[in-house]
Each structure stands twice: as C-alpha cells, then as structure tokens.
Design a protein around this motif. Structure first.
Motif, short mmCIF file in Angstrom:
data_model
loop_
_atom_site.label_atom_id
_atom_site.label_comp_id
_atom_site.label_asym_id
_atom_site.label_seq_id
_atom_site.Cartn_x
_atom_site.Cartn_y
_atom_site.Cartn_z
N ASN A 1 33.60 -1.29 2.79
CA ASN A 1 33.67 -1.77 4.17
C ASN A 1 32.86 -0.89 5.11
N THR B 1 33.16 2.25 5.58
CA THR B 1 34.01 3.27 6.19
C THR B 1 33.71 4.62 5.56
N CYS C 1 34.27 11.04 9.89
CA CYS C 1 34.83 10.07 8.95
C CYS C 1 36.02 9.35 9.57
N GLN C 2 36.32 8.17 9.04
CA GLN C 2 37.44 7.38 9.54
C GLN C 2 38.68 7.47 8.63
N LYS C 3 38.46 7.96 7.40
CA LYS C 3 39.58 8.09 6.47
C LYS C 3 39.49 9.44 5.75
#
Length: 322
Positions: free
Chosen positions: A212, A214, A246-248
């Motif tokens: 995705n 991400t 980063c998002q995660k």
C-alpha cells in the motif's frame, strides 16, 4: 545434484553460458558452436578478419611485390628522363617519357583488375580450420562458465534466503539476519526493502515499503528462545519510525516478547512478530528444492529425455541440424 545436458549429436556434456539479459542459463555444445562459427566464416568473408592476429602470418603476395617493383621502375625512368632533358637528348627524353607513361598505365590497369584478386587471396589465407576455431574459443568458453558459476552462486544465496529453516536462522549473525528478514518481507509482498547501515540506524534495521506504499520501520532481534525482547526495543523502533518518516513500526524476533513489551506495543501500535509468527510467515512461502528453483533460470534444449548416471543427471536431446 546439478542439472547437466548432453548433446546427442556429439555425445558430450554441454557447456553453459548466460543469455544476453544475463538472467537465463543456456546449455550449448561447444562443437556445434564452433562448427556454426566456421560455416559463417565460409559464407561471410568479413567475419574472417577477427582471426588475423591469431592465425600464422601469411607471406607477402607476389601480386603486391610486382606492384611495388613497377612503382620503383617508373621512378627510375622518370629520373632518367630528367637527366636526358638536362643534357638535351630530346630523342632519349621522348622515348623515356613514352615508356614511363606506359608503365603508369600498366600500374593503373593492374590496380583496377588485380586488387580484388589480391584481397580474395588474403581472405582465403585468413580462413581458419575448424580445429583452429576450437582452439581460439577455449578461453571464451571458460569465461562463459565463470559467468554461469558466479550467477549460480547468487541464485544459491537467493534460494537460501527463500527456503532457510530455523536452525540456519539461529546460526546467522545479526547483520545476516537483517538481510534475511528484508528478503523475506519482499517475498511476502513488500514492494521494496533496504537494510540500514550497521551503526547510527536509530533503532531501525530495515526500512520497508508495503504493497500500500506505506513506509515501515523494522527492528530485528535474533535472540535465543531463552532471552525475551523487552520494551526498550519497542521504544527504539517507535522513535525510529518518526526519524525515518515511516507510518508503521515492527519488531521481528526469533524469540518472544516480555509482557511489558507486549503492553507497550499494543498501546503504541507497533506490530510484533515472535518466533511462532515468523515460522508461519516463512511457511506461507512455497517451498521447493534447489533443482526446482534453478530450473526456472534455464532455457532448455528441445525434447529433453532424462538419463541416469552415478554422478550427474544428464539429459539427452535431439540436436537441430544447422
């Protein structure tokens, strides 16, 4: 057990080379290759000049010697004419001049009609025998095999990353474990991964991009099962997530997590893979043997027929007439 191929026409184990893209292995018969090259040299004379520096040097052609002698004689006559003019011998000058013109015309005619013949004689002398072509190509065939061996080594490392078991995982050092996890993530569908530098990584060993798009910061802990991962790893990766935009965040280990680490990860939204999760992820990748994996990188000969031998798996095939 490696894959080998046998040429039915020459009854020899075939050699291997890479295709133009460098991603496929092509079995070939060295005798067939040399014969094809010889036949091409017979038809296309321009291909013979590459043998000029390798074959024994041919003797100077008689035609060229005659051409050079004609030029020398002409120069001598012109010199005589000049002397005759100086001492005022007009008849001698006229005769000499006429003879010089005759020689010059002869040279021009010679060059026009015999240059092609001379070139053809040179080309004929540049045509090697089939045995000479085989000798010339020995080093080229060795280079092909070196390239194939290096490519197979790279494929072997890739195969090991795809099919490694936990005994081998537990024997990896920290950096090799990070490389393995990066490759595993790619095989699980992440579009891109890269391992950060060994020092100054701010807690993130891998930066990965999932399907995705991400960005995910990943910390790897290759611990023994007797050592659990504490909440300091959760704090580090959560901090690194912000540093690397980063998002995660994820922590992956060959061991298990302590209770405080589980609680902190749940609160901060950090994904955790313990030994059991890691086993499931590895098992989700289709397992195959080294031969099955390697076979995907071969361009096979036509109509393969398996044969058996004490040392190798041979394949005999009907070679196409060239």
């Amino acid at each position: 057990m490696a894959y080998y191929w046998k040429c039915k026409k020459h009854n020899e184990v075939m050699k291997e080379k890479l295709d133009e893209s460098g991603t496929k292995i092509i079995p070939y018969c060295s005798h067939c290759e040399c014969k094809k090259e010889y036949e091409e040299a017979l038809v296309d004379t321009s291909k013979r000049f590459k043998y000029k520096s390798i074959l024994p040097k041919h003797k100077t052609l008689n035609v060229r010697i005659g051409y050079q002698l004609s030029i020398v004689l002409c120069m001598v006559l012109l010199f005589n004419i000049l002397i005759a003019v100086i001492i005022e011998k007009e008849i001698s000058a006229i005769i000499g001049c006429s003879f010089a013109i005759f020689l010059l015309l002869s040279i021009s005619i010679h060059d026009m009609f015999f240059s092609k013949l001379a070139k053809q004689k040179v080309l004929d002398k540049l045509l090697p025998t089939l045995e000479q072509i085989k000798e010339i190509n020995i080093e080229k065939f060795r280079m092909y095999q070196r390239e194939v061996n290096e490519y197979k080594e790279r494929l072997k490392r890739q195969f090991m990353y795809n099919n490694i078991d936990f005994k081998e995982i537990d024997s990896l050092d920290g950096f090799k474990f990070e490389e393995y996890i990066a490759k595993l993530l790619e095989n699980l569908g992440f579009s891109k991964t890269y391992v950060t530098k060994k020092s100054g990584d701010f807690g993130a060993d891998i930066i990965a991009i999932d399907k995705n798009d991400t960005r995910v910061a990943v910390q790897c802990k290759r611990y023994g099962t007797q050592n659990s991962v504490g909440n300091d790893a959760i704090q580090q990766i959560y901090s690194a997530m912000g540093y690397f935009d980063c998002q995660k965040a994820m922590v992956i280990t060959t061991s298990y997590f302590s209770k405080p680490a589980l609680q902190m990860a749940q609160k901060l939204g950090v994904e955790l893979w313990n030994r059991n999760t890691l086993t499931e992820k590895i098992a989700s990748i289709t397992k195959e043997s080294w031969n099955e994996y390697l076979s995907k990188y071969y361009v096979y000969p036509h109509n393969p027929i398996p044969l058996s031998n004490d040392k190798f798996n041979y394949v005999k095939y009907e070679s196409v007439e060239r």
